[in-house]
Design an enzyme around this catalytic site. Structure first.
Site, short mmCIF file in Angstrom:
data_model
loop_
_atom_site.label_atom_id
_atom_site.label_comp_id
_atom_site.label_asym_id
_atom_site.label_seq_id
_atom_site.Cartn_x
_atom_site.Cartn_y
_atom_site.Cartn_z
N HIS A 37 -64.48 20.53 -87.39
CA HIS A 37 -63.92 19.26 -87.31
C HIS A 37 -62.46 19.11 -87.27
O HIS A 37 -61.70 18.53 -86.78
CB HIS A 37 -64.60 18.22 -88.00
CG HIS A 37 -66.13 18.05 -87.95
ND1 HIS A 37 -67.06 18.54 -88.94
CD2 HIS A 37 -67.02 17.61 -87.05
CE1 HIS A 37 -68.36 18.51 -88.73
NE2 HIS A 37 -68.23 17.98 -87.39
N GLY A 147 -65.59 20.04 -79.46
CA GLY A 147 -65.97 21.47 -79.89
C GLY A 147 -66.58 22.26 -78.70
O GLY A 147 -67.75 21.63 -78.31
P1 AMP Z 1 -70.61 16.67 -84.88
O1 AMP Z 1 -70.21 16.07 -86.33
O2 AMP Z 1 -71.72 17.69 -85.41
O3 AMP Z 1 -71.13 15.79 -83.84
O4 AMP Z 1 -69.46 17.42 -84.40
C1 AMP Z 1 -68.31 16.51 -83.97
C2 AMP Z 1 -67.45 17.44 -83.04
O5 AMP Z 1 -67.06 18.54 -83.66
C3 AMP Z 1 -67.96 17.83 -81.78
O6 AMP Z 1 -67.30 18.01 -80.68
C4 AMP Z 1 -68.49 19.56 -82.08
O7 AMP Z 1 -68.56 20.37 -80.94
C5 AMP Z 1 -67.13 19.86 -82.99
N1 AMP Z 1 -67.67 21.06 -83.89
C6 AMP Z 1 -68.78 21.08 -84.73
N2 AMP Z 1 -68.81 22.18 -85.04
C7 AMP Z 1 -67.59 22.93 -84.64
C8 AMP Z 1 -67.24 24.40 -84.75
N3 AMP Z 1 -67.84 25.06 -85.60
N4 AMP Z 1 -65.88 24.60 -83.99
C9 AMP Z 1 -65.44 23.69 -83.35
N5 AMP Z 1 -65.80 22.46 -83.21
C10 AMP Z 1 -66.84 21.96 -83.91
#
Ligand code: AMP
Length: 281
Positions: A37, A147
């Site tokens: 994030h 991401g």
């Molecule tokens: P989430 O809180 O899991 O909904 O993720 C929020 C954002 O962070 C989304 O766009 C995910 O794709 C991105 N994200 C989560 N894990 C990673 C990672 N390991 N590397 C890059 N972006 C990430």
């Protein structure tokens, strides 16, 4: 840094910033922030005058038997991390305000949401689409950061933005990994010590797949078998899917012609993990 819970206040803040000629970057998250994030927040900070990080565990993207109730929530730690990474605003709306009792509109994403995770999480991407649509209306960003970890999510959002003529640039950022290759995820905290060791196999199998393609393998079936064998060598892993697709259309490839995306979902105990790699032209 300021935290905004109220929807109107969020819209007014952005209207003021835009009137002042400031550009706005939005990083939508469900909290439990990690380096993945934070990399999105850094990227947003480089390209925009103001960075809004939304933290909202969105009920409409969880299935009935999924982990909505257990999902880790810690606004205080998240706020500290986001501020250090360069966020100006945490937007933390209430579910009752995002989805009032009389809400009647839904979004149904078509074919882009049917394969990969969509096949096993019916309605998931419809839930992602409506919440991201609402966040775009509330934050009115110039750019929004996602991401590549959630590869299908990026394409679903791109499709929605194109279909609905939305004026926001979608920026996709590379996957951030632990030192042993495991893709960072808020769900990694669910893993026991043993499961955490097994989880390394996901990235190892994807990297083996990359080597296989670099060596000239042309057959997606053979590639899938190789990856499946590797993952099945650990009895803790239960493969949900291994797909070999075009990274933009997400359509299965009949022939391994770059660009190629290998995407997979695996259960380790009660935890479901996803990962992918893209082998560029
Ligand atoms: P989430 O809180 O899991 O909904 O993720 C929020 C954002 O962070 C989304 O766009 C995910 O794709 C991105 N994200 C989560 N894990 C990673 C990672 N390991 N590397 C890059 N972006 C990430």
């Amino acid at each position: 840094m300021k935290t905004i819970h109220n929807l109107k206040e969020m819209q007014e803040y952005i209207a003021f910033q835009r009137a002042e000629g400031k550009t706005v970057g939005l990083v939508p998250t469900m909290g439990a922030l990690h380096e993945g994030h934070l990399s999105l927040i850094h990227a947003a900070g480089k390209e925009n005058d103001r960075v809004v990080v939304s933290i909202f565990v969105n009920p409409t993207q969880f299935g009935a038997n999924e982990d909505f109730d257990q999902y880790p929530r810690d606004l205080k730690t998240d706020s500290e991390l986001a501020e250090k990474a360069g966020a100006d605003i945490i937007f933390n709306p209430e579910a009752r305000d995002m989805y009032p009792a009389d809400i009647s509109t839904s979004i149904r994403m078509g074919s882009i949401a049917e394969g990969l995770c969509g096949r096993y999480r019916p309605g998931h991407f419809d839930g992602v689409a409506i919440v991201v649509n609402k966040l775009f209306n509330l934050v009115n960003p110039h750019r929004a950061y996602f991401g590549q970890k959630d590869a299908q999510q990026v394409q679903v959002i791109r499709q929605m933005v194109q279909d609905l003529n939305m004026e926001v640039e979608i920026v996709s950022c590379p996957i951030v990994r632990e030192s042993d290759g495991l893709a960072m995820s808020s769900r990694n905290v669910y893993l026991s010590e043993d499961e955490r060791v097994s989880a390394r196999l996901l990235n190892q199998a994807l990297e083996e797949g990359r080597t296989f393609i670099q060596k000239g393998c042309r057959d997606p079936g053979e590639l899938r078998q190789l990856i499946q064998k590797l993952l099945q060598s650990d009895p803790r892993l239960q493969v949900q899917y291994i797909e070999i697709v075009h990274p933009s259309t997400l359509q299965p490839l009949q022939l391994l012609q770059k660009p190629v995306m290998i995407a997979l979902a695996v259960h380790i105990g009660k935890t479901r993990l996803i990962d992918n790699i893209i082998i560029e032209e």
